[in-house]
Design a protein around this motif. Structure first.
Motif, PDB file in Angstrom:
ATOM      1  N   GLY A   1     -16.073  10.650   4.364  1.00  9.19           N
ATOM      2  CA  GLY A   1     -16.814   9.790   5.282  1.00  9.19           C
ATOM      3  C   GLY A   1     -16.541   8.309   5.099  1.00  9.19           C
ATOM      4  O   GLY A   1     -16.831   7.515   5.979  1.00  9.19           O
ATOM      5  N   GLU A   2     -15.999   7.934   3.933  1.00  8.66           N
ATOM      6  CA  GLU A   2     -15.607   6.536   3.701  1.00  8.66           C
ATOM      7  C   GLU A   2     -14.138   6.393   4.105  1.00  8.66           C
ATOM      8  O   GLU A   2     -13.273   7.061   3.521  1.00  8.66           O
ATOM      9  CB  GLU A   2     -15.781   6.183   2.217  1.00  8.66           C
ATOM     10  CG  GLU A   2     -15.350   4.764   1.881  1.00  8.66           C
ATOM     11  CD  GLU A   2     -15.303   4.530   0.369  1.00  8.66           C
ATOM     12  OE1 GLU A   2     -14.861   3.462  -0.045  1.00  8.66           O
ATOM     13  OE2 GLU A   2     -15.692   5.440  -0.389  1.00  8.66           O
ATOM     14  N   ILE A   3     -13.875   5.541   5.109  1.00 11.88           N
ATOM     15  CA  ILE A   3     -12.500   5.397   5.591  1.00 11.88           C
ATOM     16  C   ILE A   3     -11.837   4.228   4.874  1.00 11.88           C
ATOM     17  O   ILE A   3     -12.383   3.120   4.821  1.00 11.88           O
ATOM     18  CB  ILE A   3     -12.472   5.163   7.121  1.00 11.88           C
ATOM     19  CG1 ILE A   3     -13.295   6.229   7.843  1.00 11.88           C
ATOM     20  CG2 ILE A   3     -11.034   5.141   7.622  1.00 11.88           C
ATOM     21  CD1 ILE A   3     -12.854   7.657   7.608  1.00 11.88           C
ATOM     22  N   CYS A   4     -10.672   4.485   4.293  1.00  9.94           N
ATOM     23  CA  CYS A   4      -9.896   3.453   3.587  1.00  9.94           C
ATOM     24  C   CYS A   4      -8.485   3.422   4.170  1.00  9.94           C
ATOM     25  O   CYS A   4      -8.060   4.364   4.844  1.00  9.94           O
ATOM     26  CB  CYS A   4      -9.800   3.773   2.097  1.00  9.94           C
ATOM     27  SG  CYS A   4     -11.379   3.762   1.232  1.00  9.94           S
ATOM     28  N   ALA A   5      -7.758   2.351   3.869  1.00 12.17           N
ATOM     29  CA  ALA A   5      -6.393   2.218   4.384  1.00 12.17           C
ATOM     30  C   ALA A   5      -5.519   1.497   3.371  1.00 12.17           C
ATOM     31  O   ALA A   5      -5.937   0.510   2.761  1.00 12.17           O
ATOM     32  CB  ALA A   5      -6.403   1.439   5.705  1.00 12.17           C
ATOM     33  N   THR A   6      -4.295   2.022   3.201  1.00  9.87           N
ATOM     34  CA  THR A   6      -3.281   1.364   2.369  1.00  9.87           C
ATOM     35  C   THR A   6      -1.948   1.417   3.105  1.00  9.87           C
ATOM     36  O   THR A   6      -1.807   2.132   4.095  1.00  9.87           O
ATOM     37  CB  THR A   6      -3.078   2.067   1.005  1.00  9.87           C
ATOM     38  OG1 THR A   6      -2.420   3.330   1.218  1.00  9.87           O
ATOM     39  CG2 THR A   6      -4.385   2.272   0.262  1.00  9.87           C
ATOM     40  N   GLN A   7      -0.973   0.713   2.556  1.00  7.97           N
ATOM     41  CA  GLN A   7       0.386   0.884   3.058  1.00  7.97           C
ATOM     42  C   GLN A   7       0.744   2.362   2.956  1.00  7.97           C
ATOM     43  O   GLN A   7       0.290   3.052   2.032  1.00  7.97           O
ATOM     44  CB  GLN A   7       1.369   0.052   2.244  1.00  7.97           C
ATOM     45  CG  GLN A   7       1.595   0.563   0.817  1.00  7.97           C
ATOM     46  CD  GLN A   7       2.481  -0.362  -0.002  1.00  7.97           C
ATOM     47  OE1 GLN A   7       2.098  -1.479  -0.318  1.00  7.97           O
ATOM     48  NE2 GLN A   7       3.678   0.111  -0.338  1.00  7.97           N
ATOM     49  N   ASP A   8       1.545   2.858   3.915  1.00  5.69           N
ATOM     50  CA  ASP A   8       1.869   4.288   3.903  1.00  5.69           C
ATOM     51  C   ASP A   8       3.074   4.591   3.022  1.00  5.69           C
ATOM     52  O   ASP A   8       3.138   5.660   2.410  1.00  5.69           O
ATOM     53  CB  ASP A   8       2.133   4.776   5.329  1.00  5.69           C
ATOM     54  CG  ASP A   8       2.449   6.258   5.351  1.00  5.69           C
ATOM     55  OD1 ASP A   8       1.592   7.042   4.885  1.00  5.69           O
ATOM     56  OD2 ASP A   8       3.544   6.635   5.798  1.00  5.69           O
ATOM     57  N   ARG A   9       4.008   3.664   2.955  1.00  6.21           N
ATOM     58  CA  ARG A   9       5.233   3.935   2.205  1.00  6.21           C
ATOM     59  C   ARG A   9       4.979   3.732   0.719  1.00  6.21           C
ATOM     60  O   ARG A   9       4.467   2.686   0.307  1.00  6.21           O
ATOM     61  CB  ARG A   9       6.346   3.012   2.686  1.00  6.21           C
ATOM     62  CG  ARG A   9       7.712   3.345   2.136  1.00  6.21           C
ATOM     63  CD  ARG A   9       8.750   2.423   2.778  1.00  6.21           C
ATOM     64  NE  ARG A   9      10.097   2.756   2.381  1.00  6.21           N
ATOM     65  CZ  ARG A   9      10.636   2.359   1.231  1.00  6.21           C
ATOM     66  NH1 ARG A   9       9.944   1.625   0.389  1.00  6.21           N
ATOM     67  NH2 ARG A   9      11.876   2.704   0.936  1.00  6.21           N
ATOM     68  N   CYS A  10       5.334   4.723  -0.076  1.00  7.24           N
ATOM     69  CA  CYS A  10       5.180   4.589  -1.523  1.00  7.24           C
ATOM     70  C   CYS A  10       6.076   3.452  -2.014  1.00  7.24           C
ATOM     71  O   CYS A  10       7.255   3.388  -1.640  1.00  7.24           O
ATOM     72  CB  CYS A  10       5.577   5.900  -2.195  1.00  7.24           C
ATOM     73  SG  CYS A  10       5.435   5.842  -3.995  1.00  7.24           S
ATOM     74  N   PRO A  11       5.552   2.558  -2.870  1.00  6.13           N
ATOM     75  CA  PRO A  11       6.391   1.454  -3.348  1.00  6.13           C
ATOM     76  C   PRO A  11       7.509   1.914  -4.280  1.00  6.13           C
ATOM     77  O   PRO A  11       8.418   1.145  -4.592  1.00  6.13           O
ATOM     78  CB  PRO A  11       5.401   0.539  -4.085  1.00  6.13           C
ATOM     79  CG  PRO A  11       4.177   1.339  -4.307  1.00  6.13           C
ATOM     80  CD  PRO A  11       4.177   2.459  -3.311  1.00  6.13           C
ATOM     81  N   HIS A  12       7.463   3.162  -4.727  1.00  2.34           N
ATOM     82  CA  HIS A  12       8.494   3.668  -5.634  1.00  2.34           C
ATOM     83  C   HIS A  12       9.706   4.221  -4.905  1.00  2.34           C
ATOM     84  O   HIS A  12      10.797   4.277  -5.481  1.00  2.34           O
ATOM     85  CB  HIS A  12       7.883   4.761  -6.524  1.00  2.34           C
ATOM     86  CG  HIS A  12       8.836   5.341  -7.526  1.00  2.34           C
ATOM     87  ND1 HIS A  12       9.352   6.613  -7.415  1.00  2.34           N
ATOM     88  CD2 HIS A  12       9.370   4.804  -8.643  1.00  2.34           C
ATOM     89  CE1 HIS A  12      10.149   6.847  -8.446  1.00  2.34           C
ATOM     90  NE2 HIS A  12      10.180   5.764  -9.202  1.00  2.34           N
ATOM     91  N   GLY A  13       9.542   4.678  -3.665  1.00  7.90           N
ATOM     92  CA  GLY A  13      10.654   5.289  -2.954  1.00  7.90           C
ATOM     93  C   GLY A  13      10.307   5.509  -1.510  1.00  7.90           C
ATOM     94  O   GLY A  13       9.323   4.982  -1.010  1.00  7.90           O
ATOM     95  N   ASN A  14      11.135   6.294  -0.858  1.00  5.64           N
ATOM     96  CA  ASN A  14      10.965   6.458   0.580  1.00  5.64           C
ATOM     97  C   ASN A  14      10.116   7.691   0.878  1.00  5.64           C
ATOM     98  O   ASN A  14      10.619   8.714   1.320  1.00  5.64           O
ATOM     99  CB  ASN A  14      12.332   6.563   1.252  1.00  5.64           C
ATOM    100  CG  ASN A  14      12.213   6.463   2.753  1.00  5.64           C
ATOM    101  OD1 ASN A  14      11.179   6.034   3.273  1.00  5.64           O
ATOM    102  ND2 ASN A  14      13.243   6.887   3.448  1.00  5.64           N
ATOM    103  N   ALA A  15       8.831   7.575   0.612  1.00  3.76           N
ATOM    104  CA  ALA A  15       7.918   8.692   0.856  1.00  3.76           C
ATOM    105  C   ALA A  15       6.700   8.177   1.597  1.00  3.76           C
ATOM    106  O   ALA A  15       6.263   7.042   1.392  1.00  3.76           O
ATOM    107  CB  ALA A  15       7.497   9.329  -0.464  1.00  3.76           C
TER     108      ALA A  15
END
Ligand code: FES
Length: 104
Positions: A36-50
């Motif tokens: 129920g708590e909506i959060c958001a981050t960058q989608d691309r992992c900073p370690h690789g292309n995921a």
């Protein structure tokens, strides 16, 4: 004054994965439904292309599908190797089932 842009409906977030990848100002952003708590981050992992939207959500953390790096979603902090870089987080507002992200 802050400008907020609608990016999705809460009901668009997959109940199976708890995640949804959206576009916001030319960037891929991952939305999370933490019971129920909506959060958001960058989608691309900073370690690789995921895409973290393809990762495994558990107890407020997301595990990258590629090398199993784990991040705390609320803080963006890496929790275990191989990830060492914080995720960018986005301010979220929810109104009447619509998810808004703050514009730059
Ligand atoms: Fe995410 Fe390597 S790409 S942990």
């Amino acid at each position: 004054m802050d400008i907020w842009k609608p990016v999705a409906l809460v009901s668009d977030i997959s109940p199976d994965t708890g995640t949804l990848r959206v576009e916001h100002e030319g960037e891929g952003v991952c939305l999370y439904d933490l019971q129920g708590e909506i959060c958001a981050t960058q989608d691309r992992c900073p370690h690789g292309n995921a895409s973290l939207a393809d990762g495994y959500l558990e107890d407020g953390t997301i595990e990258c599908p590629l090398h199993q790096g784990v991040f705390d979603i609320r803080t963006g902090k890496p929790q275990c190797p191989p990830v060492t870089t914080d995720l960018r987080r986005y301010d979220v507002r929810v109104e009447a089932d619509t998810v808004y992200l703050k514009a730059e």
